[in-house]
Scaffold this motif. Structure first.
Motif, PDB file in Angstrom:
ATOM      1  N   ARG A 177      -1.960  -8.283   8.229  1.00  0.00           N
ATOM      2  CA  ARG A 177      -1.525  -7.613   7.016  1.00  0.00           C
ATOM      3  C   ARG A 177      -1.790  -6.114   7.185  1.00  0.00           C
ATOM      4  O   ARG A 177      -2.888  -5.706   7.548  1.00  0.00           O
ATOM      5  N   GLU A 206      -4.215  -8.137  -0.023  1.00  0.00           N
ATOM      6  CA  GLU A 206      -3.716  -6.761  -0.055  1.00  0.00           C
ATOM      7  C   GLU A 206      -4.572  -5.881  -0.959  1.00  0.00           C
ATOM      8  O   GLU A 206      -4.861  -4.723  -0.624  1.00  0.00           O
ATOM      9  N   SER A 230       3.511  -7.628   6.490  1.00  0.00           N
ATOM     10  CA  SER A 230       2.724  -8.781   6.925  1.00  0.00           C
ATOM     11  C   SER A 230       3.497  -9.550   7.989  1.00  0.00           C
ATOM     12  O   SER A 230       4.725  -9.623   7.958  1.00  0.00           O
TER      13      SER A 230
END
Length: 236
Positions: A53, A74, A48
């Protein structure tokens, strides 16, 4: 805002990418994971940087990567990669993905592009696909019985088939399963819907494809031999 997906085989050959530098990213994806695995005995799972991300997954001989700056957590990004893997597994079978069978994925480039682009688009735009569920279309009993009878008749013409499903748009309208057949779980139904949409109403993400630069040594007119180079340097 951006979101990209990259899929590569075990030596970095591209299976799918929607980034202009996807070919290079496929090589980096595999070599970086191999480097970490050889030196630290671990694989990179997530990176990240600010809002960006990047999530990685490994399934059999295929490496998956998704990069997004749209704020997804995530777990959500990893679920999207898992869904893409399940879809490829359904279409190509476990031999191609797990046993490293030499399948020429380039032959199926358009099919894979339709599968991945359509799945990503629906996951980003429709809640049902985001949570990996299939909506049921509510109809009255009389119509339901007619649809079920039609599906049953259709299965008679295809003896090797155990299930028949009728979709109206993205909603499941009716199903019929032969007696003693294995049941379809919700994921199976969801994958079948994604496959149908990608074949009949595909969404194709447009992006530039930059090719890797290749050295051209066919013209030697401007190439100096070793002695000529030394002489030119001395004269200078």
């Amino acid at each position: 805002r951006m979101k990209y997906v990259v899929i590569a085989d075990e030596i970095g050959n591209p299976i799918y990418f929607d980034h202009a530098d996807g070919r290079m990213l496929c090589l980096l994806l595999v070599t970086t994971q191999d480097l970490f695995n050889e030196n630290f005995y671990e694989r990179v799972n997530m990176l990240s940087c600010g809002r960006m991300r990047i999530v990685f997954e490994q399934h059999g001989s295929l490496s998956f990567m998704i990069a997004s700056d749209q704020g997804e957590c995530e777990r959500l990004l990893r679920n999207q990669l898992q869904l893409l893997y399940e879809l490829l597994l359904m279409v190509f079978g476990p031999h191609a993905l797990h046993e490293r069978k030499q399948l020429n994925f380039l032959r199926y480039r358009e099919l894979i592009q339709h599968l991945v682009d359509t799945t990503n688009h629906l996951s980003d735009t429709e809640i049902a696909f985001l949570v990996q569920s299939v909506e049921q279309l509510e109809i009255n009993d009389e119509i339901q019985e007619k649809f079920t009878a039609a599906l049953k008749t259709g299965l008679i013409a295809v003896p090797s088939t155990s299930h028949a499903l009728l979709f109206v748009g993205n909603k499941l309208c009716a199903t019929y399963t032969k007696p003693k057949a294995w049941p379809l779980n919700p994921l199976d139904t969801h994958l079948l819907l994604l496959y149908i949409r990608s074949q009949f109403t595909p969404v194709v993400k447009q992006h530039e494809r930059r090719e890797l630069p290749v050295a051209d040594y066919t013209d030697h007119a401007d190439v100096l031999a070793g002695n000529d180079t030394a002489a030119a340097a001395a004269a200078a």
